[in-house]
Design a protein around this motif. Structure first.
Motif, PDB file in Angstrom:
ATOM      1  N   ALA A   1     -12.424   3.119  -0.294  1.00  0.00           N
ATOM      2  CA  ALA A   1     -11.546   4.228   0.032  1.00  0.00           C
ATOM      3  C   ALA A   1     -11.343   4.815  -1.475  1.00  0.00           C
ATOM      4  CB  ALA A   1     -10.234   3.734   0.455  1.00  0.00           C
ATOM      5  N   LYS A   2     -10.850   5.944  -1.640  1.00  0.00           N
ATOM      6  CA  LYS A   2     -10.439   6.621  -2.830  1.00  0.00           C
ATOM      7  C   LYS A   2      -9.430   5.921  -3.428  1.00  0.00           C
ATOM      8  CE  LYS A   2     -12.194  10.982  -3.811  1.00  0.00           C
ATOM      9  NZ  LYS A   2     -13.478  10.204  -4.101  1.00  0.00           N
ATOM     10  N   GLU A   3      -8.305   5.353  -3.000  1.00  0.00           N
ATOM     11  CA  GLU A   3      -7.486   4.515  -3.701  1.00  0.00           C
ATOM     12  C   GLU A   3      -6.692   3.644  -2.855  1.00  0.00           C
ATOM     13  OE1 GLU A   3      -4.326   8.457  -3.040  1.00  0.00           O
ATOM     14  OE2 GLU A   3      -5.468   8.122  -5.045  1.00  0.00           O
ATOM     15  N   PHE A   4      -5.966   2.612  -3.528  1.00  0.00           N
ATOM     16  CA  PHE A   4      -5.253   1.583  -2.748  1.00  0.00           C
ATOM     17  C   PHE A   4      -4.131   2.065  -1.748  1.00  0.00           C
ATOM     18  CE2 PHE A   4      -2.689  -2.371  -2.091  1.00  0.00           C
ATOM     19  CZ  PHE A   4      -3.634  -3.341  -2.120  1.00  0.00           C
ATOM     20  N   PRO A   5      -4.111   1.891  -0.649  1.00  0.00           N
ATOM     21  CA  PRO A   5      -3.172   2.423   0.068  1.00  0.00           C
ATOM     22  C   PRO A   5      -1.754   2.254  -0.180  1.00  0.00           C
ATOM     23  CG  PRO A   5      -4.177   0.354   1.269  1.00  0.00           C
ATOM     24  CD  PRO A   5      -4.692   0.525   0.166  1.00  0.00           C
ATOM     25  N   ASN A   6      -1.010   3.348  -0.088  1.00  0.00           N
ATOM     26  CA  ASN A   6       0.445   3.345  -0.510  1.00  0.00           C
ATOM     27  C   ASN A   6       1.263   4.186   0.278  1.00  0.00           C
ATOM     28  OD1 ASN A   6       2.815   3.082  -1.966  1.00  0.00           O
ATOM     29  ND2 ASN A   6       2.326   4.444  -3.495  1.00  0.00           N
ATOM     30  N   PRO A   7       2.184   3.646   1.139  1.00  0.00           N
ATOM     31  CA  PRO A   7       2.524   2.243   1.285  1.00  0.00           C
ATOM     32  C   PRO A   7       1.096   1.555   1.815  1.00  0.00           C
ATOM     33  CG  PRO A   7       3.450   3.715   3.126  1.00  0.00           C
ATOM     34  CD  PRO A   7       2.789   4.608   2.086  1.00  0.00           C
ATOM     35  N   ILE A   8       1.503   0.126   1.882  1.00  0.00           N
ATOM     36  CA  ILE A   8       0.201  -0.762   2.057  1.00  0.00           C
ATOM     37  C   ILE A   8      -0.342  -0.254   3.477  1.00  0.00           C
ATOM     38  CG2 ILE A   8       1.305  -2.554   3.126  1.00  0.00           C
ATOM     39  CD1 ILE A   8      -0.826  -4.102   0.795  1.00  0.00           C
ATOM     40  N   ASP A   9       0.515   0.267   4.565  1.00  0.00           N
ATOM     41  CA  ASP A   9      -0.065   0.274   5.886  1.00  0.00           C
ATOM     42  C   ASP A   9      -0.306   1.758   6.042  1.00  0.00           C
ATOM     43  OD1 ASP A   9       2.532   0.861   5.899  1.00  0.00           O
ATOM     44  OD2 ASP A   9       3.101  -0.184   7.743  1.00  0.00           O
ATOM     45  N   ALA A  10      -0.661   2.413   4.909  1.00  0.00           N
ATOM     46  CA  ALA A  10      -0.717   3.944   5.152  1.00  0.00           C
ATOM     47  C   ALA A  10      -1.947   4.140   5.913  1.00  0.00           C
ATOM     48  CB  ALA A  10      -0.837   4.677   3.802  1.00  0.00           C
ATOM     49  N   GLU A  11      -2.213   5.323   6.713  1.00  0.00           N
ATOM     50  CA  GLU A  11      -3.437   5.624   7.208  1.00  0.00           C
ATOM     51  C   GLU A  11      -4.329   5.956   6.082  1.00  0.00           C
ATOM     52  OE1 GLU A  11      -4.489   8.159  10.645  1.00  0.00           O
ATOM     53  OE2 GLU A  11      -2.696   6.843  11.262  1.00  0.00           O
ATOM     54  N   ILE A  12      -5.531   5.364   5.988  1.00  0.00           N
ATOM     55  CA  ILE A  12      -6.566   6.109   4.759  1.00  0.00           C
ATOM     56  C   ILE A  12      -7.895   6.120   5.102  1.00  0.00           C
ATOM     57  CG2 ILE A  12      -5.162   5.241   2.650  1.00  0.00           C
ATOM     58  CD1 ILE A  12      -7.389   2.676   2.951  1.00  0.00           C
ATOM     59  N   GLU A  13      -8.494   7.088   4.535  1.00  0.00           N
ATOM     60  CA  GLU A  13      -9.963   7.378   4.992  1.00  0.00           C
ATOM     61  C   GLU A  13     -10.852   6.465   4.302  1.00  0.00           C
ATOM     62  OE1 GLU A  13     -12.696  11.175   4.782  1.00  0.00           O
ATOM     63  OE2 GLU A  13     -10.341  11.562   5.015  1.00  0.00           O
ATOM     64  N   VAL A  14     -11.698   5.732   5.181  1.00  0.00           N
ATOM     65  CA  VAL A  14     -12.615   4.826   4.585  1.00  0.00           C
ATOM     66  C   VAL A  14     -14.091   4.791   5.057  1.00  0.00           C
ATOM     67  CG1 VAL A  14     -10.922   2.873   4.436  1.00  0.00           C
ATOM     68  CG2 VAL A  14     -12.342   3.089   6.489  1.00  0.00           C
TER      69      VAL A  14
END
Ligand SMILES: Nc1ncnc2c1ncn2[C@@H]1O[C@H](COP(=O)(O)OP(=O)(O)OP(=O)(O)O)[C@@H](O)[C@H]1O
Ligand SMILES: O=C(O)[C@H](O)COP(=O)(O)O
Length: 401
Positions: free
Chosen positions: A273-286
């Motif tokens: 992913a582009k960055e570490f999720p913040n907050p930790i359970d944030a929806e992120i693109e992977v």
């Protein structure tokens, strides 16, 4: 077999018995959110009650740093333990732990009754293994039982110092069970023996890697620590977690594996992913890429799909599996797939499966695989130090058989 006297070697009828447990449980708004450590302590407590002993329990909770902190009182533990035992566990509220209230509560005990003392870390001497507090604790009891496996890697008054001032010090059933499971797995495993290590940093697990490499047939590496290994192999790992000071160490471990004829498995693909999720359970693109193709501006946050299959395959042929540390940022559902795949493969195998406590135990339990494992350790740091091959002071202090 653990070479220490246990509760089975004694009968405490009519005696005062001080039992060190590890009731360091997670609390949220005064409620216990994971009671595994309480449930695991019950067999020893029940045995001592059945003997007709006066059962005095003690433990630490969190890090109050030597002063009473109401939010770290063991009162909620006494309440929940009473329910689990089906018998009152009287709480000896006492800011001095072994002060006038605790002494009076112990004095008033009848055979078969249970009292829980206040958090031993309310006293500054506790973590320094000081003589005075060790003697105070010992003065309450005729016999000492250490059943706090989770604390066995600490040398504190309530698990080590106290043993110098009581005639008899034995271990409890939980301590026996933990040492027997972990000890057999590491020192006398049914082979193939597969060890799986994950978690954030190589530096935290240097000695575990070295020790397990000697004992196992296959060592599987996942989680944040994998990227230091991948970098040591000469791969570009983008912005992934890397401990540059440990690159040479990782090279050494890879050479050691080759020399010993052991398999050392590293992720062949990686979820980035582009960055570490913040907050930790944030929806992120992977996305998933081969481990040697991580772009310079991306970070690895979980093992990839092929790696998960490969690791599951290695587990399938194993007879013994020891697992410590998640395969990715499992707190985020999008990045939990690798950890779930490994947990599932452990749940499905007939092999002896041992989970080394801490985050891995939490992951296996939250994912609903808890009852499928042979043994889930109640110790985080303690199980890690045991896997490093270190002697645990809390165990060493008990009387030899
Ligand atoms: N690729 C990664 N990048 C950054 N952090 C990661 C990565 N993979 C896993 N983690 C994080 O590592 C943390 C666990 O690492 P840690 O070293 O604390 O494991 P651990 O607590 O030692 O495991 P255990 O408690 O089972 O012994 C988790 O919070 C997880 O989100
Ligand atoms: O939770 C643990 O690992 C044990 O209870 C030890 O706690 P500590 O790390 O605060 O000594």
């Amino acid at each position: 077999m653990l070479n220490k006297k246990s509760v089975d070697d004694i009968n405490v009828k009519g005696q005062r018995v001080l039992v060190r447990c590890d009731f360091n449980v997670p609390l949220k708004d005064g409620k216990i959110t994971d009671e595994n450590r309480l449930v695991a302590a019950l067999p020893t407590i029940k045995k001592l009650i059945a003997d007709g002993g006066k059962v005095i329990l003690c433990s630490h909770l969190g890090k109050p740093k030597g002063e009473p902190k109401p939010e770290l009182s063991l009162a909620p533990v006494a309440k929940r333990l009473s329910e689990l035992l089906g018998q009152e566990v009287k709480f000896a509220a006492d800011p001095e732990v072994v002060g006038p209230n605790a002494k009076a509560a112990v004095e008033a005990m009848k055979d078969g009754e249970v009292v829980l003392l206040e958090n031993t870390r309310y006293r500054a001497e506790e973590t320094k293994n000081g003589e005075a507090f060790s003697k105070e604790l010992a003065s309450l009891a005729d016999v000492f039982v250490n059943d706090a496996f989770g604390t066995a890697h600490r040398a504190h008054c309530s698990n080590v110092g106290v043993t110098q001032y009581v005639k008899t010090s034995v271990v409890g059933y939980l301590m026996q069970k933990e040492i027997n499971f972990l000890g057999n797995a590491v020192n006398n495993p049914e082979r193939p023996f597969v060890a799986i290590l994950g978690g954030a940093k190589v530096a935290d697990k240097l000695n575990v890697i070295a020790n397990l490499l000697e004992k196992c047939d296959t060592l599987i590496i996942g989680g944040g620590m994998a990227y230091t290994f991948l970098k040591a192999k000469g791969y570009e790992v983008g912005t992934s977690l890397v401990d540059d000071e440990k690159i040479d160490y990782c090279k050494e471990m890879m050479e050691k594996a080759e020399k010993l004829g052991k398999k050392l498995l590293l992720p062949v693909d990686t979820t980035i992913a582009k960055e570490f999720p913040n907050p930790i359970d944030a929806e992120i693109e992977v996305s998933v890429v081969p481990s040697n193709e991580i772009p310079a501006d991306m970070m690895g946050l979980d093992i990839g799909t092929k790696t998960a299959e490969l690791y599951a395959e290695a587990v399938k042929s194993a007879k013994t599996v020891v697992w410590n540390g998640p395969m990715g940022v499992f707190e985020n559902p999008i990045l939990a797939k690798g950890t779930i795949a490994v947990a599932k493969s452990l749940a499905e195998t007939d092999a002896t499966t041992i989970i080394g406590g801490g985050d891995s135990a939490a992951a296996v339990n939250t994912l609903g695989f808890g009852d499928k494992m042979t043994h889930i350790s109640t110790g985080g740091g303690a199980s890690l130090e045991f896997l490093e091959g270190k002697e645990l002071p809390g165990v060493a202090a008990a009387n030899d058989l």
